[in-house]
Motif scaffolding. Structure first.
Motif, PDB file in Angstrom:
ATOM      1  N   SER A 179     -46.943  52.023  -6.415  1.00  0.00           N
ATOM      2  CA  SER A 179     -45.266  52.664  -6.789  1.00  0.00           C
ATOM      3  C   SER A 179     -44.712  52.456  -7.672  1.00  0.00           C
ATOM      4  O   SER A 179     -43.526  53.519  -7.856  1.00  0.00           O
ATOM      5  CB  SER A 179     -44.114  52.139  -5.580  1.00  0.00           C
ATOM      6  OG  SER A 179     -43.693  50.389  -6.210  1.00  0.00           O
ATOM      7  N   THR A 180     -45.032  52.259  -9.431  1.00  0.00           N
ATOM      8  CA  THR A 180     -45.174  51.887 -10.660  1.00  0.00           C
ATOM      9  C   THR A 180     -45.085  54.152 -10.700  1.00  0.00           C
ATOM     10  O   THR A 180     -46.457  54.544 -10.626  1.00  0.00           O
ATOM     11  CB  THR A 180     -45.755  50.808 -11.485  1.00  0.00           C
ATOM     12  OG1 THR A 180     -45.507  49.693 -10.890  1.00  0.00           O
ATOM     13  CG2 THR A 180     -44.839  51.113 -12.558  1.00  0.00           C
ATOM     14  N   PRO A 181     -43.556  54.398 -11.371  1.00  0.00           N
ATOM     15  CA  PRO A 181     -43.978  55.859 -12.182  1.00  0.00           C
ATOM     16  C   PRO A 181     -44.674  55.552 -12.981  1.00  0.00           C
ATOM     17  O   PRO A 181     -44.183  54.175 -14.149  1.00  0.00           O
ATOM     18  CB  PRO A 181     -42.250  56.161 -11.861  1.00  0.00           C
ATOM     19  CG  PRO A 181     -41.701  54.349 -11.980  1.00  0.00           C
ATOM     20  CD  PRO A 181     -42.342  53.691 -11.297  1.00  0.00           C
TER      21      PRO A 181
ATOM     22  N   ALA B 208     -41.883  57.903 -17.101  1.00  0.00           N
ATOM     23  CA  ALA B 208     -41.255  56.524 -16.982  1.00  0.00           C
ATOM     24  C   ALA B 208     -41.765  55.590 -18.088  1.00  0.00           C
ATOM     25  O   ALA B 208     -41.328  54.815 -18.490  1.00  0.00           O
ATOM     26  CB  ALA B 208     -41.182  55.432 -15.731  1.00  0.00           C
TER      27      ALA B 208
ATOM     28  N   ALA C 161     -47.892  60.792 -11.116  1.00  0.00           N
ATOM     29  CA  ALA C 161     -46.604  60.653 -10.646  1.00  0.00           C
ATOM     30  C   ALA C 161     -46.576  59.166 -11.104  1.00  0.00           C
ATOM     31  O   ALA C 161     -45.179  58.372 -11.188  1.00  0.00           O
ATOM     32  CB  ALA C 161     -45.670  61.669 -10.485  1.00  0.00           C
ATOM     33  N   THR C 162     -47.054  58.097 -10.219  1.00  0.00           N
ATOM     34  CA  THR C 162     -46.797  56.847 -10.262  1.00  0.00           C
ATOM     35  C   THR C 162     -48.841  56.097 -10.234  1.00  0.00           C
ATOM     36  O   THR C 162     -49.878  57.496  -9.925  1.00  0.00           O
ATOM     37  CB  THR C 162     -46.865  56.320  -8.827  1.00  0.00           C
ATOM     38  OG1 THR C 162     -47.201  56.899  -7.270  1.00  0.00           O
ATOM     39  CG2 THR C 162     -44.914  57.137  -7.953  1.00  0.00           C
TER      40      THR C 162
END
Length: 82
Positions: free
Chosen positions: A27-29, A33, A68-69
Motif C-alpha cells: 500500500s506504500t504510495p 510520494a 501509484a503504489t
C-alpha cells in the motif's frame, strides 16, 4: 521468486534509497510520494524490471497508475511475467 521483494530491491537500487524501500509494503504510495521517483527514475526502474524479469514494456503499456503504489507496480510485473 518473490516479485514484491525483487521490485523493492530494484526500487531501492535505482532510487538510491539505502534500504528504505525494503520497508515499503503493497500500500506504500510511490509516484508523487517518493521524491526520488521522478520521470528519469521511472525509466530506470522500468529498464531494471525488464532486465531482471526478462520482459519488454511498450510505451503504451504503462502510465502513472502503474506506479501509484508498490502493489500496483507488483501487479504490473506479475502480469508481465505470467
Amino acid at each position: 521468486m518473490d516479485i514484491q521483494n525483487e521490485v523493492l530491491a530494484i526500487l531501492d537500487d535505482v532510487l538510491s534509497l539505502k534500504g528504505r524501500a525494503l520497508e515499503f509494503d503493497a500500500s506504500t504510495p510511490l509516484l508523487g510520494a517518493v521524491p526520488e521517483l521522478d520521470s528519469m527514475a521511472v525509466v530506470g526502474v522500468i529498464n531494471m524490471l525488464e532486465e531482471r524479469f526478462g520482459f519488454y514494456v511498450e510505451d503504451d503499456e504503462i502510465d502513472g497508475a502503474t506506479f501509484a503504489t508498490v502493489g500496483t507496480l507488483v501487479e504490473f510485473v506479475a502480469g508481465k511475467t505470467a
